[in-house]
Write a protein that holds these residues in place. Structure first.
Motif, mmCIF file in Angstrom:
data_model
loop_
_atom_site.group_PDB
_atom_site.id
_atom_site.type_symbol
_atom_site.label_atom_id
_atom_site.label_comp_id
_atom_site.label_asym_id
_atom_site.label_seq_id
_atom_site.Cartn_x
_atom_site.Cartn_y
_atom_site.Cartn_z
ATOM 1 N N ALA A 57 0.830 -1.207 0.000
ATOM 2 C CA ALA A 57 0.000 0.000 0.000
ATOM 3 C C ALA A 57 0.866 1.259 0.000
ATOM 4 N N THR A 58 1.950 1.223 0.749
ATOM 5 C CA THR A 58 2.869 2.368 0.791
ATOM 6 C C THR A 58 3.490 2.604 -0.583
ATOM 7 N N HIS A 59 3.883 1.535 -1.260
ATOM 8 C CA HIS A 59 4.441 1.694 -2.609
ATOM 9 C C HIS A 59 3.410 2.315 -3.549
ATOM 10 N N LEU A 60 2.172 1.897 -3.429
ATOM 11 C CA LEU A 60 1.121 2.458 -4.282
ATOM 12 C C LEU A 60 0.906 3.932 -3.959
ATOM 13 N N GLU A 61 0.831 4.260 -2.686
ATOM 14 C CA GLU A 61 0.616 5.658 -2.287
ATOM 15 C C GLU A 61 1.766 6.539 -2.759
ATOM 16 N N GLU A 62 2.985 6.073 -2.582
ATOM 17 C CA GLU A 62 4.154 6.859 -3.006
ATOM 18 C C GLU A 62 4.202 7.019 -4.525
ATOM 19 N N THR A 63 3.799 5.995 -5.244
ATOM 20 C CA THR A 63 3.780 6.090 -6.703
ATOM 21 C C THR A 63 2.725 7.086 -7.153
ATOM 22 N N LEU A 64 1.548 7.021 -6.558
ATOM 23 C CA LEU A 64 0.492 7.983 -6.885
ATOM 24 C C LEU A 64 0.951 9.406 -6.575
ATOM 25 N N ALA A 65 1.636 9.592 -5.460
ATOM 26 C CA ALA A 65 2.155 10.917 -5.105
ATOM 27 C C ALA A 65 3.170 11.396 -6.130
ATOM 28 N N GLU A 66 4.006 10.479 -6.607
ATOM 29 C CA GLU A 66 5.003 10.824 -7.618
ATOM 30 C C GLU A 66 4.332 11.333 -8.903
ATOM 31 N N TYR A 67 3.141 10.827 -9.167
ATOM 32 C CA TYR A 67 2.376 11.251 -10.341
ATOM 33 C C TYR A 67 1.474 12.451 -10.048
ATOM 34 N N ASP A 68 1.721 13.093 -8.924
ATOM 35 C CA ASP A 68 0.988 14.300 -8.528
ATOM 36 C C ASP A 68 -0.513 14.084 -8.372
ATOM 37 N N VAL A 69 -0.902 12.878 -7.966
ATOM 38 C CA VAL A 69 -2.305 12.617 -7.667
ATOM 39 C C VAL A 69 -2.593 13.309 -6.331
ATOM 40 N N PRO A 70 -3.628 14.140 -6.270
ATOM 41 C CA PRO A 70 -3.945 14.845 -5.031
ATOM 42 C C PRO A 70 -4.182 13.876 -3.868
ATOM 43 N N GLU A 71 -3.882 14.329 -2.670
ATOM 44 C CA GLU A 71 -3.968 13.479 -1.484
ATOM 45 C C GLU A 71 -5.342 12.827 -1.324
ATOM 46 N N GLY A 72 -6.396 13.563 -1.542
ATOM 47 C CA GLY A 72 -7.738 13.005 -1.405
ATOM 48 C C GLY A 72 -7.989 11.858 -2.373
ATOM 49 N N ASP A 73 -7.497 11.991 -3.583
ATOM 50 C CA ASP A 73 -7.653 10.917 -4.570
ATOM 51 C C ASP A 73 -6.752 9.734 -4.239
ATOM 52 N N LEU A 84 -6.516 4.138 -2.099
ATOM 53 C CA LEU A 84 -6.078 3.242 -1.031
ATOM 54 C C LEU A 84 -7.261 2.672 -0.255
ATOM 55 N N GLU A 85 -8.321 3.440 -0.098
ATOM 56 C CA GLU A 85 -9.523 2.935 0.562
ATOM 57 C C GLU A 85 -10.160 1.813 -0.254
ATOM 58 N N GLU A 86 -10.167 1.971 -1.572
ATOM 59 C CA GLU A 86 -10.708 0.909 -2.431
ATOM 60 C C GLU A 86 -9.898 -0.371 -2.266
ATOM 61 N N ILE A 87 -8.590 -0.239 -2.253
ATOM 62 C CA ILE A 87 -7.711 -1.398 -2.100
ATOM 63 C C ILE A 87 -7.866 -1.991 -0.701
ATOM 64 N N ALA A 88 -7.957 -1.136 0.310
ATOM 65 C CA ALA A 88 -8.096 -1.603 1.697
ATOM 66 C C ALA A 88 -9.370 -2.423 1.894
ATOM 67 N N GLY A 89 -10.349 -2.204 1.058
ATOM 68 C CA GLY A 89 -11.574 -2.981 1.140
ATOM 69 C C GLY A 89 -11.351 -4.468 0.881
ATOM 70 N N TYR A 90 -10.226 -4.816 0.325
ATOM 71 C CA TYR A 90 -9.887 -6.212 0.033
ATOM 72 C C TYR A 90 -8.892 -6.787 1.046
ATOM 73 N N ARG A 91 -8.512 -5.991 2.019
ATOM 74 C CA ARG A 91 -7.484 -6.385 2.981
ATOM 75 C C ARG A 91 -7.811 -7.711 3.655
ATOM 76 N N ASP A 92 -9.024 -7.896 4.101
ATOM 77 C CA ASP A 92 -9.384 -9.092 4.848
ATOM 78 C C ASP A 92 -9.262 -10.386 4.049
ATOM 79 N N VAL A 93 -9.368 -10.310 2.734
ATOM 80 C CA VAL A 93 -9.213 -11.521 1.927
ATOM 81 C C VAL A 93 -7.778 -11.693 1.405
ATOM 82 N N ILE A 94 -6.967 -10.637 1.515
ATOM 83 C CA ILE A 94 -5.574 -10.707 1.068
ATOM 84 C C ILE A 94 -4.647 -11.069 2.233
ATOM 85 N N VAL A 95 -4.877 -10.437 3.376
ATOM 86 C CA VAL A 95 -4.039 -10.698 4.552
ATOM 87 C C VAL A 95 -4.562 -11.941 5.254
#
Length: 121
Positions: free
Chosen positions: A85-101, A106-117
């Motif tokens: 998740a950190t790698h994804l967030e940092e990559t999005l930041a590198e592409y100047d994606v606003p913090e809210g987006d 990350l919230e969309e991805i976190a919705g799958y946490r329980d089946v991945i972890v």
């Protein structure tokens, strides 16, 4: 009409570019890179692009393996999920994606946490 998160991210081509850089980061990280040793990364990148495009409201239907089946038996723990998740967030930041987006993705991805972890630390 309100723009979707997919549109704010720049659409499929922009998401594909983010995914490429994201996987470059993941593959350089010893903590998680071994999960991808026997993975066709071209196919993985395409599936991830399709997945993110789909969950962010794009005109794309994810046709890959269900998340629980795709991660079954991998033994991913919370720290590894967090590293990805950190790698994804940092990559999005590198592409100047606003913090809210970035948070929305990350919230969309976190919705799958329980089946991945599936492993404890």
């Amino acid at each position: 009409m309100t723009e979707t998160l997919y549109e704010r991210l720049g659409g499929e081509d922009a998401i594909a570019a983010v995914v490429d850089d994201f996987y470059d980061r993941v593959l350089a990280d010893e903590q998680v890179a071994y999960y991808f040793e026997d993975t066709n990364m071209q196919k993985q990148r395409a599936h991830q692009t399709q997945f993110i495009s789909s969950v962010t409201g794009g005109p794309v239907e994810y046709t890959g393996t269900e998340m629980d089946a795709a991660h079954e038996g991998m033994g991913i723990n919370a720290a590894e999920f967090g590293a990805i998740a950190t790698h994804l967030e940092e990559t999005l930041a590198e592409y100047d994606v606003p913090e809210g987006d970035r948070e929305a993705v990350l919230e969309e991805i976190a919705g799958y946490r329980d089946v991945i972890v599936t492993a404890s630390e």
